[in-house]
Write an enzyme that holds these catalytic residues in place. Sequence first.
Site, short mmCIF file in Angstrom:
data_model
loop_
_atom_site.label_atom_id
_atom_site.label_comp_id
_atom_site.label_asym_id
_atom_site.label_seq_id
_atom_site.Cartn_x
_atom_site.Cartn_y
_atom_site.Cartn_z
CG ASN A 153 -0.56 -0.31 2.38
OD1 ASN A 153 0.97 -0.76 2.55
ND2 ASN A 153 -1.30 -0.04 3.46
CD GLU A 249 3.74 0.34 9.91
OE1 GLU A 249 2.46 0.81 9.27
OE2 GLU A 249 4.75 0.62 9.43
CB CYS A 283 -1.92 -0.88 8.81
SG CYS A 283 -0.61 0.50 9.14
#
Length: 474
Positions: A153, A249, A283
């Site tokens: 992304n 992450e 996210c």
Amino acid sequence: MKQYKNYVNGEWKSSEKEIKIYEPATGKELGTVPAMSQEEVDYVMASAKEALPKWRALSYVERAAYLHKVADILMRDKEEIGAILSKEIAKGLKSSISEVVRTVEIIDFAAEEGLRLTGEVLEGGSFEAASKKKLAVVRREPQGLVLAISPFNYPINLAASKIAPALIAGNVVAFKPPTQGSISGILLAKAFAEAGLPDGVFNTITGRGSEIGDYIVEHKAVNFISFTGSTPVGKNIAKLAGLRPVLLELGGKDSAIVLEDADLELAAKQIVTGGYSYSGQRCTAVKRVFVMDSIADELAAIVRDKVNALKVGQPEDDADITALIDTKAADYVEGLINDATEKGAKPLNEIKRENNLISPVVFDNVTTDMRLAWEEPFGPVMPFIRVKSVEEAIKLSNASEYGLQASIFTKNYPRAFAIAEQLEVGTVHINNKTQRGTDNFPFMGVKNSGSGTQGVRYSIEAMSRLKSVVFDTE
């Protein structure tokens, strides 16, 4: 269609096997990238290790100069890189160019932050009389070889947020971009190559996860791993890493808690921007709304209208909602939509799918027996969960397996801070959407949302280690 190569030990190298990259929005072939073998990975790692002593011997000023050159090159080529990035991951063109610009800012900031890192001298005398004669010189040293793995992304921005801190700290880097995002990663590598970094200091690895995914993580040459991606993959990396330090992450199910006194127009704007930007494939996207029942009808109506106004279409037209990254992702989101519909949730917008393009939808009256209440969609769908109290909102928010971020919308700041203390997340935003940044702020998650703290200075600290030299003054 162009054949892209990996940058390894100062040279551009192809592989016997290739991977075709397609545009998610059109299905057209965009190019090919090498499918590296394990033997080729070994060469990357050996080259990086060989380059480490000379690179770490450079001063922060010398390493910073290289990074500033990289940033200048990226700024010069931002439109060219942004255009390819937009096609490769179906992101709006303006957003794609903005990602390159933000990458420039991160690299420049990392270079400057490295110059501000200092050691310290500690005096003895705190424990025993004899220790008064002792001094400790404490310095930071690089971890060694950093394996940086970025997600689809933000294939350039989230790569640079790993690479720049690693390099300024004196590490060498093996960079593994996502398969869908590999071309963008290689374009980033071209800037490092043109900047003239010494051979082997920065290298790229592309290939199929089934062949080299675990191999690169387990590789004995790797000293530190920085990964952004899904929670299942992150857990596997942590397991394979053993005692080596990691920065992870991972996923999120970020909550927006809207209280009775909230500015509903502001809350709706932030919820829609935070939830549907890049089709929700973030996210840190707002992924569920806990709203007090007394204001739920009004807020839902405002959000519904704002979602209806979103532009659905092609990335080159700067649409707000574009095709999801692949069919598997679209199928997953459709499954969540179907489950919510079958269990009685109320869609406030038209449910529509065309290939991988799913129109944005808000679901009201979502209940906790629905998958949408708990699972991370990574798509343009938003659940409204009505609650009767703040305590209920906090309890449901904390019941998630994730703990990345949350938002609170209220005009009562003392109350907001009291709620923030109770939320089991890394970051709480007050009267704003959940989001990554600014990049000098700490960024972290708890529970299944990650491990370690990022943010430029924090990443530099994580990618270096302390060493003390102790001696007697007499």
